[in-house]
Design an enzyme around this catalytic site. Structure first.
Site, PDB file in Angstrom:
ATOM      1  NE  ARG A   1      -5.560   0.070  12.286  1.00 57.77           N
ATOM      2  CZ  ARG A   1      -4.657   0.029  11.320  1.00 57.77           C
ATOM      3  NH1 ARG A   1      -4.037   1.139  10.947  1.00 57.77           N
ATOM      4  NH2 ARG A   1      -4.350  -1.098  10.720  1.00 57.77           N
TER       5      ARG A   1
ATOM      6  CE  LYS B   1      -0.593   0.266   4.994  1.00 56.69           C
ATOM      7  NZ  LYS B   1      -1.270  -0.348   6.137  1.00 56.69           N
TER       8      LYS B   1
HETATM    9  C1  LIG Z   1      -0.253  -0.897   6.788  1.00 55.64           C
HETATM   10  C2  LIG Z   1      -0.365  -2.149   7.538  1.00 55.64           C
HETATM   11  C3  LIG Z   1       0.765  -2.975   7.711  1.00 55.64           C
HETATM   12  C4  LIG Z   1       2.151  -2.573   7.242  1.00 55.64           C
HETATM   13  O1  LIG Z   1       2.656  -1.548   8.067  1.00 55.64           O
HETATM   14  P1  LIG Z   1       4.192  -1.082   7.977  1.00 55.64           P
HETATM   15  O2  LIG Z   1       4.403  -0.273   9.197  1.00 55.64           O
HETATM   16  O3  LIG Z   1       4.339  -0.303   6.721  1.00 55.64           O
HETATM   17  O4  LIG Z   1       5.018  -2.326   7.964  1.00 55.64           O
HETATM   18  C5  LIG Z   1       0.587  -4.168   8.374  1.00 55.64           C
HETATM   19  N1  LIG Z   1      -0.623  -4.533   8.865  1.00 55.64           N
HETATM   20  C6  LIG Z   1      -1.714  -3.762   8.732  1.00 55.64           C
HETATM   21  C7  LIG Z   1      -3.006  -4.228   9.306  1.00 55.64           C
HETATM   22  C8  LIG Z   1      -1.625  -2.548   8.073  1.00 55.64           C
HETATM   23  O5  LIG Z   1      -2.717  -1.781   7.941  1.00 55.64           O
END
Ligand SMILES: *Cc1c(COP(=O)(O)O)cnc(C)c1O
Length: 361
Positions: free
Chosen positions: A134, A36
């Protein structure tokens, strides 16, 4: 064309190998690479699909996963949806997603019905909230956790694939041996009570990776999901650089469109800026000010650092950024290009903005 972002695919490949060495080789986990942060950029996705170490391609947006589900499957990877899905997108989940994070029984029921329509068994991972507040069922609410597991296990078109946690996002809670052990404990409880084996106990994002080399990732955590650690080479619990990675796989370039000497204090009554904020100015006397043609619509001003350390970013608006070039050793001219490394927020906006050209190096 400018502005543009230079994306070094081979540097990203090195980062992937480095975080895999930590996560898979030393940590004994499976690896979900999160796309993402680069808006599922097709060249980055292609490279991930070439790398045997990536087990899952993960994203929060179904629209991103839809662009690469076919390629991921051809490459032997599974797709993973990170954001607990909207009811409205469940038909697409069934179509494109192998493993789906969930936290609501109503969603699991609808997912079961959608999966039945498609003749598919949908894998789900139940999110547990360990205190970051969250998504997830609150970890103390064991009755609800077991009720949801029991009901999901009875569904014909749902496979209860595992459990997971997300930390260091909303509440900024840092993963530790203690809180992640709670997740492992809940997993063991589920396995004993319901007589199943969990395929995944997902212990978090780039803020969990630091625990591995400290020897503090609890045994029983079997998966990590890494975005920032892979893209920018740092852990996000303490911001440390991870060994073998680089933080400059992305370089943003923008062109100077005005260069003039002006005072450092605006003249007249100070109201609100273009974003409704009251600005603060420091009097530095007459300054040499450069305007570059990029703004808040394309990037995050707090998440970009000039490669020329003599430049200072003063601020900006939607389409302009103002740099103090007074102390620069280089003799900047209108038309020159200024380069920046990016933090996560800057990278996210730059990669998402249609106004920023993507160039692969
Ligand atoms: C965005 C996201 C990740 C990845 O996070 P990073 O800090 O970029 O590694 C992992 N798990 C969930 C649920 C996320 O929303």
């Amino acid at each position: 064309m400018y502005p543009r972002v230079l994306i070094d695919i081979e540097k990203l490949r090195q980062n992937l190998k480095a975080v895999s060495g930590i996560t898979k080789t030393r940590g004994g986990c499976t690896l979900a690479i999160v796309t993402k942060g680069v808006c599922a950029d097709p060249e980055v996705v292609r490279m991930i699909c070439e790398e045997p170490d990536a087990d899952f391609l993960a994203d929060s947006r179904i629209a991103n996963i839809a662009t690469y589900a076919g390629l991921a499957h051809e490459s032997g990877k599974q797709t993973l949806l990170l954001r607990i899905p909207m009811h409205a997108e469940l038909p697409d989940v069934v179509k494109y997603v192998d493993v789906c994070f969930v936290s609501e029984i109503s969603t699991i029921r609808l997912l079961n019905a959608e999966a039945a329509k498609a003749g598919k068994v949908q894998k789900i991972v139940l999110m547990i909230d360990l205190g970051d507040l969250r998504e997830g069922i609150f970890f103390k609410d064991r009755d609800t956790i077991h009720e949801v597991v029991a009901e999901a296990l009875a569904m014909e078109n749902i496979e209860f694939f595992g459990i997971g946690v997300n930390l260091t996002c909303y509440g900024a809670i840092i993963p530790k041996y203690d809180n992640l052990s709670q997740l492992v404990g809940i997993g063991r409880e589920i396995e004993e009570k319901h007589g199943i084996k969990l395929q995944m106990v997902s212990g978090g994002n780039s803020s969990s990776i630091y625990l591995i080399d400290k020897g503090e990732l609890p045994e029983g955590i079997t998966n990590l999901r890494l975005g920032e650690a892979f893209l920018l080479g740092n852990d996000t619990a303490y911001g440390e650089d991870l060994p073998g990675t680089t933080g400059d796989a992305f370089v943003l370039e923008a062109q100077i469109v005005e260069l003039k000497e002006k005072p450092s204090l605006p003249i007249g009554e100070v109201g609100l800026d273009a974003f409704g904020q009251k600005p603060y100015y420091e009097d530095r006397g007459i300054m040499k000010r450069a305007i570059i043609a990029i703004g808040k619509q394309d990037t995050d001003l707090d998440s970009m650092t000039p490669l020329d350390t003599d430049l200072e970013l003063m601020g900006g608006s939607s389409d302009h950024i103002i740099l103090d070039v007074t102390r620069a050793k280089r003799d900047y001219k209108v038309g020159d290009v200024v380069s920046f490394t990016l933090g996560y927020g800057g990278m996210l906006k730059v990669m998402t903005s249609p106004y920023v050209e993507k160039v692969y190096v």
